[in-house]
Scaffold this active site. Structure first.
Site, PDB file in Angstrom:
ATOM      1  N   LYS A   1       0.815  -1.218   0.000  1.00 33.42           N
ATOM      2  CA  LYS A   1       0.000   0.000   0.000  1.00 33.42           C
ATOM      3  C   LYS A   1       0.853   1.274   0.000  1.00 33.42           C
ATOM      4  O   LYS A   1       0.355   2.351  -0.298  1.00 33.42           O
ATOM      5  CB  LYS A   1      -0.967  -0.011   1.185  1.00 33.42           C
ATOM      6  CG  LYS A   1      -2.055  -1.075   1.031  1.00 33.42           C
ATOM      7  CD  LYS A   1      -3.096  -0.996   2.143  1.00 33.42           C
ATOM      8  CE  LYS A   1      -4.222  -1.999   1.934  1.00 33.42           C
ATOM      9  NZ  LYS A   1      -3.812  -3.391   2.230  1.00 33.42           N
TER      10      LYS A   1
HETATM   11  C1  PLP Z   1      -4.556  -4.530   1.668  1.00 31.27           C
HETATM   12  C2  PLP Z   1      -3.825  -5.829   1.655  1.00 31.27           C
HETATM   13  C3  PLP Z   1      -4.218  -6.923   0.820  1.00 31.27           C
HETATM   14  C4  PLP Z   1      -5.441  -6.861  -0.047  1.00 31.27           C
HETATM   15  O1  PLP Z   1      -5.283  -6.020  -1.164  1.00 31.27           O
HETATM   16  P1  PLP Z   1      -6.555  -5.565  -2.002  1.00 31.27           P
HETATM   17  O2  PLP Z   1      -6.045  -4.555  -2.969  1.00 31.27           O
HETATM   18  O3  PLP Z   1      -7.520  -4.965  -1.012  1.00 31.27           O
HETATM   19  O4  PLP Z   1      -7.123  -6.774  -2.660  1.00 31.27           O
HETATM   20  C5  PLP Z   1      -3.447  -8.067   0.811  1.00 31.27           C
HETATM   21  N1  PLP Z   1      -2.367  -8.201   1.612  1.00 31.27           N
HETATM   22  C6  PLP Z   1      -1.963  -7.183   2.427  1.00 31.27           C
HETATM   23  C7  PLP Z   1      -0.788  -7.399   3.294  1.00 31.27           C
HETATM   24  C8  PLP Z   1      -2.668  -5.978   2.483  1.00 31.27           C
HETATM   25  O5  PLP Z   1      -2.269  -5.000   3.322  1.00 31.27           O
END
Ligand code: PLP
Length: 435
Positions: free
Chosen positions: A107
């Site tokens: 993210k």
């Molecule tokens: C947010 C997140 C996900 C999921 O990603 P999406 O884009 O919501 O499908 C998977 N793994 C981790 C570690 C995350 O922080």
């Protein structure tokens, strides 16, 4: 470039409107009007380019009409201050490590990009300060707070549920200071989210301050996630793996933002054969592929908690991309789902047999890939977070210590600073009005 709403009941928006608003007025998700294919020459020489160079070409296809070239380049280069390497785990299976950023999760890419884009709009418009409100159950708060840290013209308020996030997570957004304020809400994550929603609907508050959301559905967080699919392909090609194999991506998915960015990359010409979506027990998407019926349901808690989503928000984007055709979706995407025991068993097995430490989310990705890979395919799964972010869980599974990377250590040494906040909206509002 204009952006339309997946609900097709809102006016087209400019990039700036789409970024500042986040969600379209008809509650749909914004989609770019066009997905531009990149020229063959780009793919022919992609392995000779750096991550930043590749990302800049991809960024131009989306944002090139709306941001001056030099500024866009600067935003991309600053965003990608860290690498996303592919690492071999075993024959034909590679891990795309997305955890080398400041908060050790993928993210970081979207959050860092969005912060810089928003700052650019503020400067360009001569607009006064923008206040970003973000509710977090743990991981989003840290990526957003760190992404926006020190960015001029933006104040960030992180609302989190008191006592319900891990120590490491809390430290990542309460120790920063500067333009980041952490609000420790006496309530649950849902209460935090309700406070943010009420703030956006409150006219008096909106008349007084520019409010913005850094939610993951925001196009400025969503689209940059396409960058690392191209970079993964470049590395894969550099290893010569494209000679006799076709590429499959497997993505541990919750709200389906990350994987949908991969679908965009494919539409732009990236030679990907197909995708696999790996879920935990929250398997709404898996069920949809089986039956053609989409049935959202309340999420259940798992050890891969960032994927505990019962109604994936980007599903609207998936439907829109495939013109609501279940058949076309099934042609390009398969799914898998694993319960906590299966996730733990995979994590342990890969640690013991391959010497590679997965986090619980990556474990879903690895397992789906190893079960579904076919003759003539080579797969890359997205390792979405560093295992140390889930230290306790991972240590219990492998019966071994997990070393905390220096970056995470540094957070642990900072001093927590947060303001207590009641879950009552009037109290939150009066706090904001005084800022
Ligand atoms: C947010 C997140 C996900 C999921 O990603 P999406 O884009 O919501 O499908 C998977 N793994 C981790 C570690 C995350 O922080």
């Amino acid at each position: 470039m204009k952006y339309y709403s997946t609900n097709k009941n809102a006016p087209l928006a400019s990039l700036q409107e789409a970024v500042v608003k986040g969600l379209a007025p008809d509650r749909g998700l914004y989609m770019p009007e066009r997905i531009q294919a990149l020229p063959q020459a780009f793919f022919d020489t992609i392995e000779q380019r750096s991550f930043q160079e590749i990302a800049f070409e991809v960024a131009k296809a989306f944002f090139g009409e709306d941001i001056e070239t030099e500024t866009l380049k600067q935003i991309v280069y600053e965003t990608l201050s860290f690498d996303t390497p592919i690492v071999k785990v075993r024959e034909d299976i590679y891990s795309l490590e997305l955890f080398h950023g400041p908060t050790l999760a993928f993210k970081d890419v979207g959050a860092r990009f969005m912060a810089r884009l928003l700052a650019y709009f503020i400067r360009k418009q001569g607009q006064s300060q923008v206040n970003v409100l973000v509710a977090t159950s743990g991981d989003t708060g840290s990526a957003v707070a760190n992404g926006f840290l020190g960015v001029d013209g933006i104040r960030v308020y992180v609302l989190y549920p008191k006592g319900l996030v891990s120590d490491i997570q809390e430290k990542q957004f309460t120790t920063l200071g500067q333009n980041i304020t952490a609000l420790e809400v006496d309530g649950t994550f849902d209460d935090c989210q309700a406070l943010v929603k009420s703030a956006f609907m409150d006219q008096e508050l909106n008349a007084r301050m520019n409010l913005s959301s850094a939610n993951s559905i925001n196009v400025a967080r969503f689209l940059p996630q396409a960058f690392y699919y191209f970079h993964a392909y470049a590395q894969w090609k550099r290893l010569g793996l494209n000679q006799d194999k076709e590429l499959v991506f497997c993505v541990p998915s919750g709200n389906f933002g990350n994987i949908t960015a991969g679908f965009f990359a494919q539409r732009m010409g990236l030679p990907v054969k197909r995708f696999i979506a790996a879920n935990n027990s929250n398997d709404v998407f898996y069920q949809y592929l089986q039956s053609g019926e989409y049935q959202a349901r309340p999420s259940v808690a798992t050890i891969a908690n960032a994927m505990d989503v019962g109604d994936p928000s980007n599903f609207a984007r998936v439907l829109d991309l495939y013109q609501h055709s279940h058949e076309s979706i099934c042609r390009n995407i398969s799914a898998a789902r694993y319960n906590d025991q299966e996730i733990a068993a995979t994590l342990k097995e890969v640690y013991q047999n391959e010497g590679y430490l997965l986090d619980p989310h990556g474990a879903c990705g690895y397992r789906a890939l190893s079960e579904q890979l076919q003759e003539g395919e080579c797969g890359i799964f997205l390792e979405t977070a560093h295992p140390a972010k889930f230290k306790q869980t991972v240590e219990n599974i492998i019966s071994d210590q997990v070393t905390i990377p220096a970056k995470l250590q540094a957070f642990m040494q900072g001093e927590k600073q947060s303001l207590p906040m009641s879950k009552d909206f009037e109290a939150f509002k009066s706090f904001l009005m005084k800022q």
